[in-house]
Every structure is written in C-alpha cells, then in structure tokens.
Design a protein around this motif. Structure first.
Motif, PDB file in Angstrom:
ATOM      1  N   ILE A 117      87.247   6.360 -67.385  1.00 30.04           N
ATOM      2  CA  ILE A 117      87.869   7.422 -66.759  1.00 30.04           C
ATOM      3  C   ILE A 117      86.470   6.049 -65.582  1.00 30.04           C
ATOM      4  O   ILE A 117      85.261   5.661 -66.293  1.00 30.04           O
ATOM      5  CB  ILE A 117      87.293   8.806 -67.273  1.00 30.04           C
ATOM      6  N   GLY A 118      87.107   6.155 -64.800  1.00 33.96           N
ATOM      7  CA  GLY A 118      86.692   4.995 -63.671  1.00 33.96           C
ATOM      8  C   GLY A 118      86.600   6.318 -62.041  1.00 33.96           C
ATOM      9  O   GLY A 118      87.295   6.717 -61.459  1.00 33.96           O
ATOM     10  N   VAL A 119      85.176   5.930 -61.260  1.00 36.87           N
ATOM     11  CA  VAL A 119      84.957   6.064 -60.141  1.00 36.87           C
ATOM     12  C   VAL A 119      85.428   5.406 -59.115  1.00 36.87           C
ATOM     13  O   VAL A 119      84.453   4.121 -58.979  1.00 36.87           O
ATOM     14  CB  VAL A 119      83.693   7.157 -59.996  1.00 36.87           C
ATOM     15  N   ILE A 120      86.451   5.538 -58.203  1.00 35.26           N
ATOM     16  CA  ILE A 120      86.344   5.185 -56.524  1.00 35.26           C
ATOM     17  C   ILE A 120      85.862   5.484 -55.271  1.00 35.26           C
ATOM     18  O   ILE A 120      86.569   6.894 -54.803  1.00 35.26           O
ATOM     19  CB  ILE A 120      87.592   4.562 -56.934  1.00 35.26           C
ATOM     20  N   LEU A 121      84.189   5.423 -54.858  1.00 33.37           N
ATOM     21  CA  LEU A 121      84.954   6.017 -53.475  1.00 33.37           C
ATOM     22  C   LEU A 121      83.968   5.327 -52.517  1.00 33.37           C
ATOM     23  O   LEU A 121      82.482   4.602 -52.557  1.00 33.37           O
ATOM     24  CB  LEU A 121      83.363   7.607 -54.372  1.00 33.37           C
TER      25      LEU A 121
ATOM     26  N   THR B 282      94.502  -1.848 -59.159  1.00 37.09           N
ATOM     27  CA  THR B 282      94.529  -2.973 -59.316  1.00 37.09           C
ATOM     28  C   THR B 282      93.020  -3.111 -59.902  1.00 37.09           C
ATOM     29  O   THR B 282      92.726  -3.703 -60.664  1.00 37.09           O
ATOM     30  CB  THR B 282      93.782  -3.672 -57.494  1.00 37.09           C
ATOM     31  N   GLU B 283      91.987  -1.785 -59.524  1.00 38.97           N
ATOM     32  CA  GLU B 283      90.895  -1.856 -60.282  1.00 38.97           C
ATOM     33  C   GLU B 283      90.998  -1.958 -61.803  1.00 38.97           C
ATOM     34  O   GLU B 283      90.276  -2.540 -62.407  1.00 38.97           O
ATOM     35  CB  GLU B 283      90.238  -0.488 -59.833  1.00 38.97           C
ATOM     36  N   VAL B 284      91.957  -0.763 -62.364  1.00 38.94           N
ATOM     37  CA  VAL B 284      92.093  -0.992 -63.357  1.00 38.94           C
ATOM     38  C   VAL B 284      92.817  -2.112 -64.609  1.00 38.94           C
ATOM     39  O   VAL B 284      91.981  -2.520 -65.402  1.00 38.94           O
ATOM     40  CB  VAL B 284      93.145   0.168 -64.041  1.00 38.94           C
TER      41      VAL B 284
ATOM     42  N   HIS C 214      91.393  -4.439 -63.336  1.00 34.64           N
ATOM     43  CA  HIS C 214      89.999  -5.537 -64.042  1.00 34.64           C
ATOM     44  C   HIS C 214      89.458  -4.252 -64.876  1.00 34.64           C
ATOM     45  O   HIS C 214      89.026  -5.327 -65.713  1.00 34.64           O
ATOM     46  CB  HIS C 214      89.154  -5.339 -62.436  1.00 34.64           C
ATOM     47  N   TRP C 215      89.410  -3.408 -65.262  1.00 37.10           N
ATOM     48  CA  TRP C 215      88.620  -2.892 -66.111  1.00 37.10           C
ATOM     49  C   TRP C 215      88.587  -2.662 -67.464  1.00 37.10           C
ATOM     50  O   TRP C 215      87.989  -3.469 -68.101  1.00 37.10           O
ATOM     51  CB  TRP C 215      88.622  -1.236 -66.001  1.00 37.10           C
ATOM     52  N   LEU C 216      90.345  -3.653 -68.010  1.00 36.71           N
ATOM     53  CA  LEU C 216      90.617  -3.762 -69.127  1.00 36.71           C
ATOM     54  C   LEU C 216      90.610  -4.944 -69.159  1.00 36.71           C
ATOM     55  O   LEU C 216      90.890  -5.147 -70.506  1.00 36.71           O
ATOM     56  CB  LEU C 216      92.587  -3.703 -68.444  1.00 36.71           C
ATOM     57  N   THR C 217      89.933  -5.698 -68.118  1.00 36.66           N
ATOM     58  CA  THR C 217      89.134  -7.111 -69.334  1.00 36.66           C
ATOM     59  C   THR C 217      87.540  -6.659 -69.568  1.00 36.66           C
ATOM     60  O   THR C 217      86.681  -8.015 -69.525  1.00 36.66           O
ATOM     61  CB  THR C 217      89.343  -7.848 -67.495  1.00 36.66           C
ATOM     62  N   LEU C 218      87.425  -5.909 -69.512  1.00 36.33           N
ATOM     63  CA  LEU C 218      85.435  -5.491 -69.754  1.00 36.33           C
ATOM     64  C   LEU C 218      85.000  -5.504 -70.811  1.00 36.33           C
ATOM     65  O   LEU C 218      86.670  -4.244 -71.148  1.00 36.33           O
ATOM     66  CB  LEU C 218      84.614  -4.496 -68.644  1.00 36.33           C
TER      67      LEU C 218
END
Length: 191
Positions: A108-112, A129-131, A133-137
């Motif tokens: 779960i992530g937050v974009i504010l 787009t952000e997900v 990136h998240w999946l590369t961490l």
C-alpha cells in the motif's frame, strides 16, 4: 470503504479494501485494513465505518490494521516526487497483510501532492506509473494485491469539500495490474 480528511495539509484516512470470489458468499471475502495519519501508516483508530461495512455484508473480521509498519519506506529516497516530477508530501510505501489467515500479501502506498496541487493525469494513470516503480524495490517485487491511496483531483463545484481521494485497488496476475474499482469512482470527498 474508507474515511478521509485533510486537516491543515495533514492527510488522515482509514478503512478497508475487500477481495471476494463470490459477492454473495462472505466466506470468500478477504479484507485488508489500513490507516494513515499525516506522515505514516498507523494502527486503526476507533471508527464506525469498518463496523458498519461488516454489518452490511454480514461478516465479522478482526478489525486491526494489516499494514506492516516495520516495512515502510520512502519509495524514491533521492527525490520526494513521482516519476513525472510531481512533488509529494510524505510519500510512503508499506507491505500489507489481510485480516484473515491465508489471504494474499500486498503493498500500500500514498500519493499526496504538495500545495494542494491538482494532478493533470487521472489517479489510475499516476498510480500505475508509481506502482511500476514500487515493484522494482527490494521487498515489494511480487505482491498479489496493490493499494494506491491518491489525492488526485479537486472536487466538483458546489461541493462542501475541495479534493477527491481514491484508494485504488489492484490485483496483480501474470505481470499485469487489474484495476478493481467499480464502474464509478471509488472516491471519498475530503476537506
């Protein structure tokens, strides 16, 4: 289902997302509970919305946050912005577990955006787009469930609230993200 608010530029929300195989069979429901308070995910506050949600569906799940608070990271430590350069307030990404045994793990992530900025793209496009990136961490590479909490649009004229918030729910299958939103926005007006 969730409640959200912005108080003095401080985003606060809590709620639950639900996976099910059969809409009319509560035994197939798998809930994911979450709460965020300004700068970080937290334990669930006292709230009636989750209890009301469970009553509507005639289910009784443990009501505790599934967010793994020890796993939380700033997803872009070199810059506090999205890939497209949108400056963010306290971007956060954590692992989340279901509230029942055997449920798939997720993130779960937050974009504010800062300064109450209105985003040019819709929330789904920004989240995807952000997900990606998240999946590369490390530690976030292969979740079955992804939740993206985003404050993505000003609210419509005549409303009592200034912004829309959305918690977009995705399932990941065979390398693809499937948006689990209903036909209409799964929105929450926030002040």
């Amino acid at each position: 289902m969730f409640d959200g608010d912005i108080r003095n530029d401080r985003l606060v929300f809590s709620g639950a997302a639900l996976i099910f195989l059969e809409e009319d069979d509560p035994s197939t429901f798998v809930p994911y509970h979450f709460a965020f308070d300004g700068t970080a995910f937290t334990q669930l506050p006292d709230t009636v919305s989750i209890a009301e949600f469970q009553e509507i569906h005639d289910v009784d799940f443990p009501i505790s946050s599934g967010v793994d608070l020890e796993s939380c990271v700033q997803p872009r430590p070199d810059t506090i912005a999205t890939q497209d350069g949108i400056s963010l307030i306290f971007p956060t990404l954590c692992r989340i577990n279901s509230s029942v045994d055997g449920g798939a793990s997720g993130i779960i992530g937050v974009i504010l955006p800062v300064d109450n900025k209105s985003l040019e793209l819709d929330g789904d496009a920004i989240c995807r787009t952000e997900v990606a990136h998240w999946l590369t961490l490390d530690g976030f590479a292969d979740p079955a469930v992804v939740l993206c909490a985003i404050v993505d649009q000003p609210y419509r004229q005549g409303s009592m609230s200034r912004f829309w918030m959305d918690v977009i729910f995705y399932r990941q299958h065979a390398g693809e993200l499937y948006n689990m939103r209903a036909d209409s926005r799964n929105f929450q007006r926030i002040n």
